[in-house]
Design an enzyme around this catalytic site. Sequence first.
Site, PDB file in Angstrom:
ATOM      1  N   GLY A  97       0.803  -1.221   0.000  1.00 15.88           N
ATOM      2  CA  GLY A  97       0.000   0.000   0.000  1.00 15.88           C
ATOM      3  C   GLY A  97       0.831   1.263   0.000  1.00 15.88           C
ATOM      4  O   GLY A  97       0.413   2.287  -0.563  1.00 15.88           O
ATOM      5  N   ASP A  98       2.003   1.215   0.587  1.00 15.54           N
ATOM      6  CA  ASP A  98       2.913   2.365   0.583  1.00 15.54           C
ATOM      7  C   ASP A  98       3.230   2.779  -0.851  1.00 15.54           C
ATOM      8  O   ASP A  98       3.181   3.960  -1.189  1.00 15.54           O
ATOM      9  CB  ASP A  98       4.185   2.007   1.356  1.00 15.54           C
ATOM     10  CG  ASP A  98       5.229   3.113   1.318  1.00 15.54           C
ATOM     11  OD1 ASP A  98       4.899   4.248   1.715  1.00 15.54           O
ATOM     12  OD2 ASP A  98       6.363   2.835   0.893  1.00 15.54           O
ATOM     13  N   SER A  99       3.519   1.821  -1.703  1.00 15.61           N
ATOM     14  CA  SER A  99       3.870   2.157  -3.086  1.00 15.61           C
ATOM     15  C   SER A  99       2.647   2.614  -3.876  1.00 15.61           C
ATOM     16  O   SER A  99       2.749   3.518  -4.707  1.00 15.61           O
ATOM     17  CB  SER A  99       4.539   0.971  -3.780  1.00 15.61           C
ATOM     18  OG  SER A  99       3.639  -0.098  -3.940  1.00 15.61           O
TER      19      SER A  99
END
Length: 124
Positions: free
Chosen positions: A12-14
């Site tokens: 999810g960070d990316s």
Amino acid sequence: MQYSPLTLAFLGDSVYEQLVREDIVLKANTAVSRLHAASTKKVCAVFQSKAYDVILPHLDEDETSVLKRGRNATGCSAPKSASIIDYRRATAVECLFGFLHLTGRRERIEELMKIILSETKEDD
């Protein structure tokens, strides 16, 4: 499909960062250093913690459950620039984005990002 909250946050960070970068590039074709500075403000834990509050009222029951699993995940240490509370709430947002990505809910991701970017300011 059962992934750990931190695994979902890793992905999810990316997803989150790509959407932030897209938004910034579409708004301003400028020097990369300025683009980087603008994106850094919106992908930091403090900003994402604010995003947590902004999207929470817009989530359904399943999304809220994923968000809370991400917030309660253990095994992560906060950077010096954020409190542990901000960091956990940021992890929760990233966990939700990872979950939505893996379940093919691109439109929902874009809808939530639009809410985040329109209702959250770096200087709040």
